[in-house]
Design an enzyme around this catalytic site. Sequence first.
Site, mmCIF file in Angstrom:
data_model
loop_
_atom_site.group_PDB
_atom_site.id
_atom_site.type_symbol
_atom_site.label_atom_id
_atom_site.label_comp_id
_atom_site.label_asym_id
_atom_site.label_seq_id
_atom_site.Cartn_x
_atom_site.Cartn_y
_atom_site.Cartn_z
ATOM 1 N N ASP A 312 44.636 31.943 37.792
ATOM 2 C CA ASP A 312 45.448 33.085 38.177
ATOM 3 C C ASP A 312 45.872 32.902 39.639
ATOM 4 O OD1 ASP A 312 45.171 36.559 37.130
ATOM 5 O OD2 ASP A 312 46.712 35.536 38.300
ATOM 6 N N GLU A 517 47.686 46.161 38.424
ATOM 7 C CA GLU A 517 46.427 45.521 38.816
ATOM 8 C C GLU A 517 45.529 46.462 39.609
ATOM 9 O OE1 GLU A 517 48.713 41.274 39.328
ATOM 10 O OE2 GLU A 517 46.558 41.290 39.603
HETATM 11 C C1 GLC Z 1 48.708 38.171 38.818
HETATM 12 C C2 GLC Z 1 48.085 38.535 37.482
HETATM 13 C C3 GLC Z 1 48.546 37.653 36.352
HETATM 14 C C4 GLC Z 1 49.947 37.154 36.614
HETATM 15 C C5 GLC Z 1 49.901 36.272 37.844
HETATM 16 C C6 GLC Z 1 51.294 35.763 38.232
HETATM 17 O O1 GLC Z 1 47.786 38.369 39.844
HETATM 18 O O2 GLC Z 1 46.674 38.618 37.425
HETATM 19 O O3 GLC Z 1 48.455 38.425 35.146
HETATM 20 O O4 GLC Z 1 50.424 36.423 35.500
HETATM 21 O O5 GLC Z 1 49.298 36.910 38.962
HETATM 22 O O6 GLC Z 1 52.093 36.825 38.664
#
Ligand code: GLC
Length: 629
Positions: A312, A517
Amino acid sequence: MKIEGSLAMGSQWALVVLACLCLLVPNVAMGQLYKDPRQPVERRVNDLLSRMTLDEKIGQMTQIERGSASAAVIQQYKIGSVLSGGGSEPAFRATPSQWMSMTNNFQWGALKTRLSIPFLYGTDAVHGNNNVYGATIFPHNIGLGCTRDPWLVRRIGSATALEVRATGISYTFAPCLAVCRDPRWGRCYESYSEDPEVVRSMTTIIDGLQGQSPAGWRGPYLQDRRKVLACAKHFVGDGGTFQGKDMGNTVVNYETLVKTHMRAYPTAIAKGVSTIMVSYSSWNNQKMHANKFLLTDVLKGRLGFKGFVISDWDGIERITNPWGANYANSVRLGINAGIDMVMVPKNYVTFIATVKRLVSTGAIPMSRINDAVTRILRVKLQAGLFEYPYADNSLGAYLGTLSHRALAREAVRKSLVLLKNGGGAKKRLLPLNKNARRVLVVGAHANDIGLQCGGWTMSWQGSQGATTKGTTILAGIRQSVSKNTEVVYQYNPPTGYAKGKGFEYAIVVVGEKPYAEIQGDNLNNLNMPSPYPALIKDTCSNIPCVVVMISGRPLVVEPYLGYMNAFVAAWLPGSEGRGVAEVLFGNYEFTGRLSRTWFRNVGQLPMNVGDRYYNPLFPFGFGMKMGIK
Ligand code: GLC
């Protein structure tokens, strides 16, 4: 001379035969077997891998953010992938052609590298191509879970794939297969359900996004250039953290982890999902980004996943606390655990140098690097990226088409859940009378595209206002009533406004502000934000009312239910708000059923269907009908 003549003739024939052989033996003569699409993918992978330097291999494992990328950077550092973070666009409200110019320019840089390995552009198209102005915005997953319609979700995947390709992008970080077990989690709306089987049933979206893989297919799959690579996320246990804390700690035994949080992954893998993203969360205090048992032994071993595992966003830095401490050790842990591509996203120079140093000392075995790059090349070759590295301009016209918007409206209708319609002192109110003389609509959420779309829309967090194209709920109401009906809208009317003005009923649209988030974590109360409790009490005490809630999760509503004639959960419907009105006025029946338990108060949480203590306001699976013919 005869001989010469005959020799000359012989040599001519020899040349003809040799030329034919060269045609038959594809490209081997020029030593570029990997570029031959007639060769089996695995053979092409092995051929290309054997030619790559360590720098080229590490470059393929590096994904950087659009803001850090350029054709020159991609060429110099042999970067394998670029992403748009939430809301990251090449220009304000960039058009499809501006997006395609950007991705083509980056691709040009990638193809200028020694082996011309194309790069991959990824984006979070999690409810439509939501970073792009004018894209169709579908309901977030919590609402789609209430439809209990896997075929609908597959069609949404197909439409989303086309709208992503309309911008020259071939990779999306979706679907989220989280099983949210506590609505205090700020990402609960990204989860289809608290029930693992409902989540598993929605993996049909992978068939829509990538195309349906042939029976018995093993490995990553991409049907054609109208489809995109998918990413099942976040492996594993992201929705099970203590108190729903984002990036928190999921404390369960292995059996529960598998049957609750991992349930959807074998189906996703069988469908040929090309990539899987690692969860920020921990399992029993071990960071998932450093968990070799789950990422390698289980995911790649027991479950047989053949695509690539991606971290991530700065997931490596988050292995330690504080963020980024002992970075080299975190890089070592993450890659050795089984992460194949690292979403860096900015400090790629440090990342690349660190990996190179760790390989040189043997801290990261070359076999691990080769496994990671093999998986990345397998996905890229399977996707046809070497044959079709550039955007298909003809697909630009698919962004936000009327047929996609009609599909989104269907999804909105099917996602609505009727939780009350009459009862106690209140008479039935739905379906609403579309021939009423005067009706009142109140609440900011009635007239705001940004609010009805929620997070991950035109920006990471989403925002209030006319952030993209679409139809508000109020506009949908105006389109649904008779031409003689006067619709009066009040954003936040003064006390007593509804009284004595001849309104037959009121539609009160309430809800949460957008979030994404950790910024959506609400560990304390899950109350409806002001001024909505007062607005409900005041409006609904004076005239019959239906309350429509726009939210990423259930909120505390029991204290206000008695004021309402009717109550509808609309979740985060997206750009096509007319779908709400079409059901309220009886053009369609309610079919939605709760994908989540509706609690009475936060003190009950976590509380999920099947729990020994289960005393909800509305149980999982609940949903009423109006009884229209
Ligand atoms: C974010 C998320 C993830 C996402 C990634 C790219 O922090 O946790 O779901 O795909 O970063 O944006």
